[in-house]
Design a protein around this motif. Structure first.
Motif, PDB file in Angstrom:
ATOM      1  N   ARG A 190       0.833  -1.203   0.000  1.00 12.84           N
ATOM      2  CA  ARG A 190       0.000   0.000   0.000  1.00 12.84           C
ATOM      3  C   ARG A 190       0.866   1.251   0.000  1.00 12.84           C
ATOM      4  N   GLU A 239       0.922   0.097  -4.554  1.00 15.54           N
ATOM      5  CA  GLU A 239       0.565  -1.159  -5.220  1.00 15.54           C
ATOM      6  C   GLU A 239      -0.730  -1.659  -4.578  1.00 15.54           C
ATOM      7  N   ASN A 240      -1.819  -0.933  -4.837  1.00 17.50           N
ATOM      8  CA  ASN A 240      -3.024  -1.128  -4.039  1.00 17.50           C
ATOM      9  C   ASN A 240      -3.792  -2.414  -4.338  1.00 17.50           C
ATOM     10  N   GLN A 241      -3.809  -2.852  -5.567  1.00 19.57           N
ATOM     11  CA  GLN A 241      -4.499  -4.107  -5.861  1.00 19.57           C
ATOM     12  C   GLN A 241      -3.757  -5.275  -5.240  1.00 19.57           C
ATOM     13  N   GLN A 242      -2.432  -5.264  -5.330  1.00 21.26           N
ATOM     14  CA  GLN A 242      -1.634  -6.314  -4.706  1.00 21.26           C
ATOM     15  C   GLN A 242      -1.776  -6.266  -3.191  1.00 21.26           C
ATOM     16  N   PHE A 291      -4.351  -5.317  -1.539  1.00 18.72           N
ATOM     17  CA  PHE A 291      -5.660  -5.881  -1.224  1.00 18.72           C
ATOM     18  C   PHE A 291      -5.606  -7.405  -1.184  1.00 18.72           C
ATOM     19  N   GLU A 292      -4.932  -8.001  -2.171  1.00 22.79           N
ATOM     20  CA  GLU A 292      -4.851  -9.459  -2.217  1.00 22.79           C
ATOM     21  C   GLU A 292      -4.078 -10.002  -1.018  1.00 22.79           C
ATOM     22  N   GLN A 325      -8.295  -0.877   2.964  1.00 21.58           N
ATOM     23  CA  GLN A 325      -7.837  -1.105   1.594  1.00 21.58           C
ATOM     24  C   GLN A 325      -9.011  -1.152   0.626  1.00 21.58           C
ATOM     25  N   ARG A 326     -10.124  -1.697   1.067  1.00 17.52           N
ATOM     26  CA  ARG A 326     -11.319  -1.694   0.222  1.00 17.52           C
ATOM     27  C   ARG A 326     -11.760  -0.258  -0.085  1.00 17.52           C
ATOM     28  N   LEU A 376      -9.475   1.274  -2.691  1.00 19.56           N
ATOM     29  CA  LEU A 376      -9.837   0.816  -4.031  1.00 19.56           C
ATOM     30  C   LEU A 376     -11.135   1.475  -4.494  1.00 19.56           C
ATOM     31  N   GLU A 399     -11.936   3.828  -7.954  1.00 22.62           N
ATOM     32  CA  GLU A 399     -12.806   3.175  -8.924  1.00 22.62           C
ATOM     33  C   GLU A 399     -13.745   4.173  -9.602  1.00 22.62           C
ATOM     34  N   HIS A 411     -17.265  -2.428  -2.816  1.00 23.88           N
ATOM     35  CA  HIS A 411     -16.085  -2.381  -1.948  1.00 23.88           C
ATOM     36  C   HIS A 411     -16.413  -1.635  -0.654  1.00 23.88           C
TER      37      HIS A 411
END
Length: 251
Positions: free
Chosen positions: A109, A113-116, A118-119, A141-142, A145, A149, A158
């Motif tokens: 974060r 690298e926000n999508q990573q 989140f995972e 984190q949601r 995102l 969006e 989210h």
């Protein structure tokens, strides 16, 4: 300096954090630091998970500092490749270690690298579902995102998940938090609506959160709560966040 700095057999040792950090910053090559951190973390991999419950308090303090995203970024001079290499090296080894995975997500974060992120935080939550800190980080984190969006359906999906968790954490009044869930929720909710183009609705919502947080008994003694109330007031009056508050959600 007696007891802080010791000279023995041509070597200088120190117990003081300031001196140690000074030595790291000025004299120890980064490659050497990476080797040291790598070896130290490997030494903790022999313990059962969660590690902090199976070692002494002093050892737990060391382990937490070693894998802490902010600490690693400071020691490794904010070098993205170096910091993330530590987490990548031990991702498989610590796949069921919630604290490590939480800090991996927070490190991602911090480098946007926000999508990573989140995972990784989802995996951390699967490994350690009873941790309120991981729940909070995942909910936050949601919201991050959601704020990025452009598809309203995806953004609100989210946010709905995050809102449910943050309201529950806030009602539970978990004292271990240094950052109240209601702060993340109020700032995030307003920013999500504003990002989707609902400025008028976002201002009304800011007023509602302002009034809700103003009733908190810790308002006067907690700087972060007071700051949030002030920021929400500015938004509902002007439709703009203070410059500082723009990045608060991801701090």
């Amino acid at each position: 300096m007696d007891g802080i700095v010791t000279y023995t057999n041509g070597s200088i040792t120190t117990r003081h954090r300031v001196y140690v950090e000074r030595l790291f910053n000025l004299y120890v090559p980064q490659k050497e630091l990476l080797k040291i951190i790598d070896s130290y973390i490997r030494a903790f991999s022999v313990y059962q998970f969660p590690i902090v419950r199976n070692i002494s308090r002093n050892e737990a303090s060391i382990y937490k500092h070693l894998v802490n995203a902010k600490s690693l970024k400071r020691i490794l001079k904010n070098d993205k490749d170096s910091v993330l290499s530590i987490y990548e090296e031990y991702e498989k080894t610590f796949e069921n270690e919630g604290l490590f995975l939480l800090q991996y997500g927070l490190a991602l974060r911090s480098f946007d690298e926000n999508q990573q992120a989140f995972e990784k935080l989802r995996v951390a939550h699967d490994a350690f579902p009873e941790s309120p800190h991981i729940e909070h980080a995942l909910a936050q984190q949601r919201i991050i995102l959601a704020c990025m969006e452009t598809d309203e359906t995806v953004a609100m999906a989210h946010f709905a998940e995050a809102e449910k968790v943050l309201n529950r954490l806030n009602s539970a009044n978990v004292s271990a938090f240094d950052r109240y869930p209601i702060i993340t929720l109020s700032e995030g909710h307003v920013k999500v609506l504003d990002n989707l183009g609902y400025r008028k609705e976002a201002k009304i919502l800011a007023k509602q959160y302002h009034d809700r947080i103003s009733m908190n008994k810790n308002l006067k003694s907690n700087y972060r709560l007071s700051q949030t109330v002030s920021d929400l007031a500015k938004f509902y009056l002007t439709g703009k966040w203070p410059d500082r508050a723009q990045s608060d959600l991801v701090s």
